[in-house]
Design a protein around this motif. Structure first.
Motif, PDB file in Angstrom:
ATOM      1  N   LEU A 145       0.833  -1.197   0.000  1.00  0.00           N
ATOM      2  CA  LEU A 145       0.000   0.000   0.000  1.00  0.00           C
ATOM      3  C   LEU A 145       0.872   1.253   0.000  1.00  0.00           C
ATOM      4  O   LEU A 145       1.819   1.366   0.778  1.00  0.00           O
ATOM      5  N   ALA A 146       0.524   2.193  -0.875  1.00  0.00           N
ATOM      6  CA  ALA A 146       1.315   3.420  -0.988  1.00  0.00           C
ATOM      7  C   ALA A 146       0.646   4.603  -0.311  1.00  0.00           C
ATOM      8  O   ALA A 146       1.318   5.450   0.281  1.00  0.00           O
ATOM      9  N   GLY A 147      -0.698   4.711  -0.408  1.00  0.00           N
ATOM     10  CA  GLY A 147      -1.349   5.885   0.161  1.00  0.00           C
ATOM     11  C   GLY A 147      -2.848   5.855  -0.020  1.00  0.00           C
ATOM     12  O   GLY A 147      -3.453   4.792  -0.204  1.00  0.00           O
ATOM     13  N   PHE A 148      -3.436   7.056  -0.016  1.00  0.00           N
ATOM     14  CA  PHE A 148      -4.892   7.191  -0.138  1.00  0.00           C
ATOM     15  C   PHE A 148      -5.207   8.547  -0.745  1.00  0.00           C
ATOM     16  O   PHE A 148      -4.571   9.552  -0.420  1.00  0.00           O
ATOM     17  N   GLY A 149      -6.218   8.579  -1.644  1.00  0.00           N
ATOM     18  CA  GLY A 149      -6.669   9.843  -2.206  1.00  0.00           C
ATOM     19  C   GLY A 149      -7.011   9.732  -3.676  1.00  0.00           C
ATOM     20  O   GLY A 149      -7.365   8.664  -4.173  1.00  0.00           O
ATOM     21  N   SER A 150      -6.909  10.852  -4.377  1.00  0.00           N
ATOM     22  CA  SER A 150      -7.171  10.923  -5.810  1.00  0.00           C
ATOM     23  C   SER A 150      -6.129  11.844  -6.433  1.00  0.00           C
ATOM     24  O   SER A 150      -5.281  12.403  -5.727  1.00  0.00           O
ATOM     25  N   ARG A 151      -6.205  12.057  -7.734  1.00  0.00           N
ATOM     26  CA  ARG A 151      -5.152  12.834  -8.381  1.00  0.00           C
ATOM     27  C   ARG A 151      -5.100  14.288  -7.906  1.00  0.00           C
ATOM     28  O   ARG A 151      -4.041  14.915  -7.910  1.00  0.00           O
ATOM     29  N   SER A 152      -6.223  14.822  -7.455  1.00  0.00           N
ATOM     30  CA  SER A 152      -6.227  16.215  -7.011  1.00  0.00           C
ATOM     31  C   SER A 152      -5.675  16.393  -5.605  1.00  0.00           C
ATOM     32  O   SER A 152      -5.142  17.465  -5.270  1.00  0.00           O
ATOM     33  N   PHE A 153      -5.779  15.336  -4.771  1.00  0.00           N
ATOM     34  CA  PHE A 153      -5.310  15.426  -3.378  1.00  0.00           C
ATOM     35  C   PHE A 153      -5.071  14.006  -2.878  1.00  0.00           C
ATOM     36  O   PHE A 153      -5.998  13.195  -2.836  1.00  0.00           O
ATOM     37  N   TYR A 154      -3.838  13.716  -2.525  1.00  0.00           N
ATOM     38  CA  TYR A 154      -3.563  12.390  -1.963  1.00  0.00           C
ATOM     39  C   TYR A 154      -2.372  12.441  -1.021  1.00  0.00           C
ATOM     40  O   TYR A 154      -1.551  13.366  -1.055  1.00  0.00           O
ATOM     41  N   VAL A 155      -2.313  11.447  -0.126  1.00  0.00           N
ATOM     42  CA  VAL A 155      -1.141  11.232   0.717  1.00  0.00           C
ATOM     43  C   VAL A 155      -0.534   9.905   0.301  1.00  0.00           C
ATOM     44  O   VAL A 155      -1.247   8.968  -0.076  1.00  0.00           O
ATOM     45  N   ALA A 156       0.783   9.836   0.357  1.00  0.00           N
ATOM     46  CA  ALA A 156       1.479   8.601  -0.015  1.00  0.00           C
ATOM     47  C   ALA A 156       2.808   8.538   0.716  1.00  0.00           C
ATOM     48  O   ALA A 156       3.363   9.573   1.127  1.00  0.00           O
TER      49      ALA A 156
END
Length: 255
Positions: free
Chosen positions: A31-42
């Motif tokens: 698992l790298a992160g969470f979110g979408s292209r406009s806002f994510y954490v990784a």
């Protein structure tokens, strides 16, 4: 810091999200992160997260206990970082507030910084996404602790907006020397204090002892753990408020 079993696995190769669907983001290995292209954490390499915090956080320092490092990307640009890890007193300190907590069942938000250009409410959104990542990447973690202090000005308004619970305040002492804050323990912990401890001991005659209020906040990743609280959450404090100097009431057996 050596990787332990409860630390999140390295994600491997990671391709940033390309659509607006919010969800978990996977690397080639984990698992790298969470979110979408406009806002994510990784996940972010430790060295890169450390560099960002040292350059931008008001403390100018990292916490060596951190072992989860997350970048915050807004509009495809890296705009901040969050670092989670152990508290100063990992087990005893945690169990003082949440009964039975083991070292792999909670985290402390050691550092958080977001660029001033980030849109309003970006901090609470970044925290929300970080907790979703932690819930899956570190499934034993039940709660997250963080502190706000008077230097921040808002007495924890970011945590209040992010649905943390407020567990009270205390006053803490530190030494101020050449614009840096030093914990008093550096005066006695000779073997582990390193260059900072040596510098403080050599220059204590120039250091000014200060004290400030610190506010403890806890976010429940596993809501059922509220039953383990040893102290009842309190109403959120507001800047300028006169805070009572009294013991917090204990959680009743029926709550």
């Amino acid at each position: 810091m050596a990787k332990k079993a409860h630390h999140p696995a390295a994600p491997g190769q990671f391709t940033p999200p390309t659509n607006d669907q919010v969800g978990y983001l996977n690397g080639s290995e984990a698992l790298a992160g969470f979110g979408s292209r406009s806002f994510y954490v990784a996940q972010l390499p430790r060295a890169e997260a450390n560099q960002m915090i040292i350059a931008n956080h008001y403390s100018g320092r990292i916490v060596n206990n951190s072992y989860i490092h997350l970048g915050v990307w807004i509009g495809g640009v890296l705009r901040g970082a969050l670092q989670f890890g152990y508290a100063l007193n990992p087990v005893a300190g945690a169990q003082k507030f949440v009964a039975g907590t083991q070292v792999d069942q909670y985290l402390e938000l050691n550092r958080m910084w977001l660029d001033d250009v980030a849109p309003r409410n970006s901090e609470s959104r970044a925290l929300s996404y970080a907790f979703k990542f932690i819930k899956r990447a570190c499934p034993k973690v039940a709660w997250v602790q963080s502190f706000a202090d008077e230097r921040c000005g808002g007495w924890g308004v970011v945590y209040q907006a992010a649905n943390f619970l407020y567990l009270g305040h205390h006053r803490t002492s530190f030494y101020e020397l050449d614009g840096q804050a030093y914990h008093p323990m550096l005066l006695t912990a000779h073997k582990k204090s390193g260059q900072r401890g040596e510098f403080l001991r050599a220059n204590k005659h120039r250091a000014v002892k200060r004290s400030l209020l610190q506010f403890r906040y806890i976010y429940l990743i596993k809501p059922a753990w509220r039953a383990k609280f040893k102290k009842a959450p309190l109403p959120f404090p507001k800047p300028g408020q006169v805070l009572p100097d009294r013991r917090r009431r204990k959680v009743s057996q029926r709550s």
